[in-house]
Write a protein that holds these residues in place. Structure first.
Motif, PDB file in Angstrom:
ATOM      1  N   ASP A  31       6.227 -10.598  29.579  1.00 47.81           N
ATOM      2  CA  ASP A  31       6.577  -9.703  30.686  1.00 47.81           C
ATOM      3  C   ASP A  31       5.367  -9.443  31.579  1.00 47.81           C
ATOM      4  OD1 ASP A  31       9.078  -9.590  29.575  1.00 47.81           O
ATOM      5  OD2 ASP A  31       8.799  -7.617  28.656  1.00 47.81           O
ATOM      6  N   ALA A  32       4.195  -9.320  30.970  1.00 44.10           N
ATOM      7  CA  ALA A  32       2.980  -9.074  31.740  1.00 44.10           C
ATOM      8  C   ALA A  32       2.685 -10.252  32.669  1.00 44.10           C
ATOM      9  CB  ALA A  32       1.799  -8.840  30.801  1.00 44.10           C
ATOM     10  N   LEU A  33       2.886 -11.465  32.170  1.00 46.04           N
ATOM     11  CA  LEU A  33       2.656 -12.640  33.017  1.00 46.04           C
ATOM     12  C   LEU A  33       3.647 -12.687  34.176  1.00 46.04           C
ATOM     13  CD1 LEU A  33       1.914 -15.415  30.374  1.00 46.04           C
ATOM     14  CD2 LEU A  33       0.318 -14.344  31.951  1.00 46.04           C
ATOM     15  N   ALA A  34       4.900 -12.303  33.915  1.00 49.86           N
ATOM     16  CA  ALA A  34       5.905 -12.294  34.977  1.00 49.86           C
ATOM     17  C   ALA A  34       5.567 -11.253  36.042  1.00 49.86           C
ATOM     18  CB  ALA A  34       7.283 -12.025  34.394  1.00 49.86           C
ATOM     19  N   VAL A  35       5.101 -10.080  35.620  1.00 54.00           N
ATOM     20  CA  VAL A  35       4.732  -9.032  36.569  1.00 54.00           C
ATOM     21  C   VAL A  35       3.544  -9.486  37.418  1.00 54.00           C
ATOM     22  CG1 VAL A  35       3.713  -6.722  36.740  1.00 54.00           C
ATOM     23  CG2 VAL A  35       5.661  -7.109  35.243  1.00 54.00           C
ATOM     24  N   LEU A  36       2.561 -10.088  36.770  1.00 55.64           N
ATOM     25  CA  LEU A  36       1.365 -10.517  37.497  1.00 55.64           C
ATOM     26  C   LEU A  36       1.643 -11.697  38.420  1.00 55.64           C
ATOM     27  CD1 LEU A  36      -1.209 -10.200  34.613  1.00 55.64           C
ATOM     28  CD2 LEU A  36      -1.036  -8.747  36.633  1.00 55.64           C
ATOM     29  N   GLU A  37       2.604 -12.525  38.059  1.00 56.04           N
ATOM     30  CA  GLU A  37       2.936 -13.684  38.890  1.00 56.04           C
ATOM     31  C   GLU A  37       3.418 -13.253  40.275  1.00 56.04           C
ATOM     32  OE1 GLU A  37       3.180 -17.654  39.702  1.00 56.04           O
ATOM     33  OE2 GLU A  37       2.656 -16.892  37.718  1.00 56.04           O
TER      34      GLU A  37
END
Length: 130
Positions: A31-37
């Motif tokens: 989820d963190a990677l999706a938010v940062l993307e």
């Protein structure tokens, strides 16, 4: 097994990087990677790279220890930004004066750890802790 990744001397101000790091602290790694993307801030790219590096470090540590690795269980347990050295530059101003420009740098640290699912599940099913 927790894993850590650091990016040092990143050319983004610590104040701006902390805004981005606050978005992902405590989230699952995917989820963190999706938010940062999709975050509009420029500081999200170096933070995303550090999170990806921490996930890769966790995978390597699990392989070395001979443990099963599941990326879905990883959580960003700690993430913080420290201030790096400041480059001082000067810009000419009116009437022969000079103004100082501070080009700040950051040290970004991310720690990922597996979710303590068993401990959380036992206390939530009974409704009380002993």
């Amino acid at each position: 097994m927790e894993a850590m990744a650091k990016a040092r001397y990143v050319r983004v101000t610590p104040q701006k990087a902390r805004r981005v790091v606050d978005l992902v602290r405590g989230r699952r790694a995917g989820d963190a990677l999706a938010v940062l993307e999709f975050a509009p801030q420029a500081a999200s790219e170096p933070v995303r790279k550090v999170v990806q590096s921490a996930i890769a470090n966790a995978r390597v540590k699990a392989d070395q220890a001979g443990e099963a690795f599941d990326e879905k269980t990883l959580v960003v347990s700690a993430a913080y930004v420290d201030e790096g050295p400041t480059m001082k530059r000067f810009r000419p101003r009116a009437q022969g004066r000079a103004a100082r420009i501070n080009k700040r740098t950051s040290h970004i640290t991310v720690v990922v750890a597996p979710t303590p699912a068993r401990a959380a599940a036992t206390t939530s099913t009974t409704g009380r802790s002993s």
